[in-house]
Design a protein around this motif. Sequence first.
Motif, PDB file in Angstrom:
ATOM      1  N   VAL A  76     -14.111 -81.633 -55.789  1.00 40.40           N
ATOM      2  CA  VAL A  76     -15.178 -80.967 -56.446  1.00 40.40           C
ATOM      3  C   VAL A  76     -16.110 -81.873 -57.473  1.00 40.40           C
ATOM      4  N   ILE A  77     -17.180 -82.156 -56.974  1.00 35.42           N
ATOM      5  CA  ILE A  77     -18.453 -82.576 -57.691  1.00 35.42           C
ATOM      6  C   ILE A  77     -19.273 -81.648 -58.854  1.00 35.42           C
ATOM      7  N   MET A  78     -18.914 -81.691 -60.192  1.00 40.32           N
ATOM      8  CA  MET A  78     -19.810 -80.531 -60.864  1.00 40.32           C
ATOM      9  C   MET A  78     -21.216 -81.258 -61.023  1.00 40.32           C
ATOM     10  N   ILE A  79     -21.969 -80.082 -61.214  1.00 40.74           N
ATOM     11  CA  ILE A  79     -23.603 -80.456 -61.550  1.00 40.74           C
ATOM     12  C   ILE A  79     -23.861 -79.460 -62.768  1.00 40.74           C
ATOM     13  N   GLY A  95      -9.955 -82.394 -63.493  1.00 39.43           N
ATOM     14  CA  GLY A  95      -9.789 -82.872 -61.954  1.00 39.43           C
ATOM     15  C   GLY A  95     -11.052 -82.864 -61.036  1.00 39.43           C
ATOM     16  N   ALA A  96     -12.279 -82.665 -61.924  1.00 40.62           N
ATOM     17  CA  ALA A  96     -13.443 -82.904 -60.836  1.00 40.62           C
ATOM     18  C   ALA A  96     -13.435 -84.339 -60.440  1.00 40.62           C
ATOM     19  N   TYR A  97     -14.171 -84.483 -59.170  1.00 45.58           N
ATOM     20  CA  TYR A  97     -14.236 -86.025 -58.743  1.00 45.58           C
ATOM     21  C   TYR A  97     -15.284 -86.662 -59.412  1.00 45.58           C
ATOM     22  N   ASP A  98     -16.299 -86.043 -59.641  1.00 45.50           N
ATOM     23  CA  ASP A  98     -17.423 -86.607 -60.656  1.00 45.50           C
ATOM     24  C   ASP A  98     -18.326 -85.580 -61.174  1.00 45.50           C
ATOM     25  N   PHE A  99     -19.236 -85.822 -62.159  1.00 53.18           N
ATOM     26  CA  PHE A  99     -20.061 -85.068 -62.761  1.00 53.18           C
ATOM     27  C   PHE A  99     -21.347 -85.666 -62.666  1.00 53.18           C
ATOM     28  N   ILE A 100     -22.463 -84.737 -62.113  1.00 51.45           N
ATOM     29  CA  ILE A 100     -24.008 -85.342 -62.070  1.00 51.45           C
ATOM     30  C   ILE A 100     -24.795 -84.275 -62.769  1.00 51.45           C
ATOM     31  N   GLU A 101     -25.623 -84.839 -63.788  1.00 51.44           N
ATOM     32  CA  GLU A 101     -26.556 -84.014 -64.591  1.00 51.44           C
ATOM     33  C   GLU A 101     -27.877 -83.795 -63.592  1.00 51.44           C
ATOM     34  N   LEU A 106     -30.833 -87.864 -56.247  1.00 50.82           N
ATOM     35  CA  LEU A 106     -30.624 -87.575 -55.092  1.00 50.82           C
ATOM     36  C   LEU A 106     -29.815 -88.757 -54.253  1.00 50.82           C
ATOM     37  N   ASN A 107     -30.386 -89.882 -54.656  1.00 51.11           N
ATOM     38  CA  ASN A 107     -29.537 -91.316 -53.931  1.00 51.11           C
ATOM     39  C   ASN A 107     -27.995 -91.332 -54.727  1.00 51.11           C
ATOM     40  N   ARG A 108     -27.932 -91.255 -55.715  1.00 53.94           N
ATOM     41  CA  ARG A 108     -26.558 -91.044 -56.542  1.00 53.94           C
ATOM     42  C   ARG A 108     -25.779 -89.953 -55.999  1.00 53.94           C
ATOM     43  N   MET A 109     -26.446 -88.706 -55.818  1.00 56.91           N
ATOM     44  CA  MET A 109     -25.751 -87.588 -55.242  1.00 56.91           C
ATOM     45  C   MET A 109     -24.976 -87.927 -53.939  1.00 56.91           C
ATOM     46  N   VAL A 111     -24.406 -90.691 -52.393  1.00 56.06           N
ATOM     47  CA  VAL A 111     -23.457 -91.719 -52.464  1.00 56.06           C
ATOM     48  C   VAL A 111     -22.051 -91.108 -53.131  1.00 56.06           C
ATOM     49  N   THR A 112     -22.211 -90.247 -54.257  1.00 55.14           N
ATOM     50  CA  THR A 112     -20.971 -89.781 -54.535  1.00 55.14           C
ATOM     51  C   THR A 112     -20.317 -88.780 -53.565  1.00 55.14           C
ATOM     52  N   ILE A 113     -21.160 -88.072 -52.949  1.00 55.71           N
ATOM     53  CA  ILE A 113     -20.388 -87.373 -51.630  1.00 55.71           C
ATOM     54  C   ILE A 113     -19.939 -88.157 -50.764  1.00 55.71           C
ATOM     55  N   ARG A 114     -20.504 -89.333 -50.440  1.00 51.66           N
ATOM     56  CA  ARG A 114     -20.051 -90.149 -49.331  1.00 51.66           C
ATOM     57  C   ARG A 114     -18.587 -90.599 -49.788  1.00 51.66           C
ATOM     58  N   ASN A 115     -18.511 -91.280 -51.213  1.00 57.20           N
ATOM     59  CA  ASN A 115     -17.341 -91.565 -51.727  1.00 57.20           C
ATOM     60  C   ASN A 115     -16.414 -90.655 -51.574  1.00 57.20           C
ATOM     61  N   ALA A 116     -16.610 -89.214 -52.235  1.00 62.65           N
ATOM     62  CA  ALA A 116     -15.575 -88.405 -52.341  1.00 62.65           C
ATOM     63  C   ALA A 116     -15.008 -88.004 -50.778  1.00 62.65           C
TER      64      ALA A 116
END
Length: 387
Positions: A76-79, A95-101, A106-109, A111-116
Amino acid sequence: MAKILVIDDQRSIRNTLKDILEYESHSVDLAEDGEQGLEQFKAEKYDVVLCDIKMPNMDGMEALDKLHELNPDTPVIMISGHGNIDTAVEAIKKGAYDFIEKPLDLNRMLVTIRNAIEKKDLVTETKVLKRKVSKTYDMIGESEPIARVKEMIDKVAPTDARVLITGENGTGKELVARWLHEKSNRAGQPFIEVNCAAIPSELIESELFGHEKGAFTSAHKQRKGKFEQANGGTIFLDEIGDMSLPAQAKVLRALQENIVSRVGSDKDIKVDVRVLAATNKNLKDEIANSNFREDLYHRLSVILIHVPALNDRKDDIPLLTEHFKDIICDELGMPKKEFTDDAIEELKAINWTGNIREFRNVIERLIILGQATITKEDVMAYARPMN
């Protein structure tokens, strides 16, 4: 392509994320708040969830807790547009996988989705492998002889008592040793197996106790022995009846004092190891012939477990057939095959001198050479080539 759930109360953000992710070939579902997101999460399987924090009805933190209760393996990626370091830390702790402000990079998002997704795939593969390993080491059978072995394992495993496992070749003595370890308090520690019959007598001491650099001609560097490697866990000495007398003396000292010394060293090393041993020989006969130390036998045989031959538990053959059939078909990537009742009866009629090891080989041969349904005729043709 991944299946992604986006939970956000802002329609513009939901639609933008949907367009971007679908352009990247992902499948996307949308939910406008935590409650709706949970309903969709219950109904579908998702690879990743993107979840806003500030939402009506149920905020993202509460939704995160409930998503993890339903499936802790889904990242779960929190935004959030109202985020700060404290919020991010709290989300990760929950337990969130990552947090994005917001506004989202979009590039970071992506990459984060791919890693997740890669992490989720790795977790899934690991679980599948663990299930395969667990299935491989299942102790199959409900006959009285195997039930007695299982009962003994349950009683003895939680203790640190030494166990001597006896039985013919191919009966599954290693399997008993593994279950004794897995059901013990040492289960999370190393399980080190040593096949004493496969190691030349001149190398067995180095293998068990290690050696110092220069201890002998080929000792180019220091090496830890199996007893040190098993420290805190279990060492399984398979075919211990084939161990040389000098090595037996050192094993006896290790059992008496919980101390080993490497070849070429006079330094004592303290070890905490549970010792399990197995043999297909009659050790009392070996003692009478001066091939095995009687004091070592008594040290090893605090508990004796005899593994029955397959010929003594033929009632288990239907269960064993089903077990090995499933494993072998999975390994070979073949459709599941069926055995007729008369094929099972024919398998029961065979004299299994090679025990479970031979039985598994025969089932594999039948699956490779037989048709979709394996009959008595197939067993007669392929399972008894030596008869």
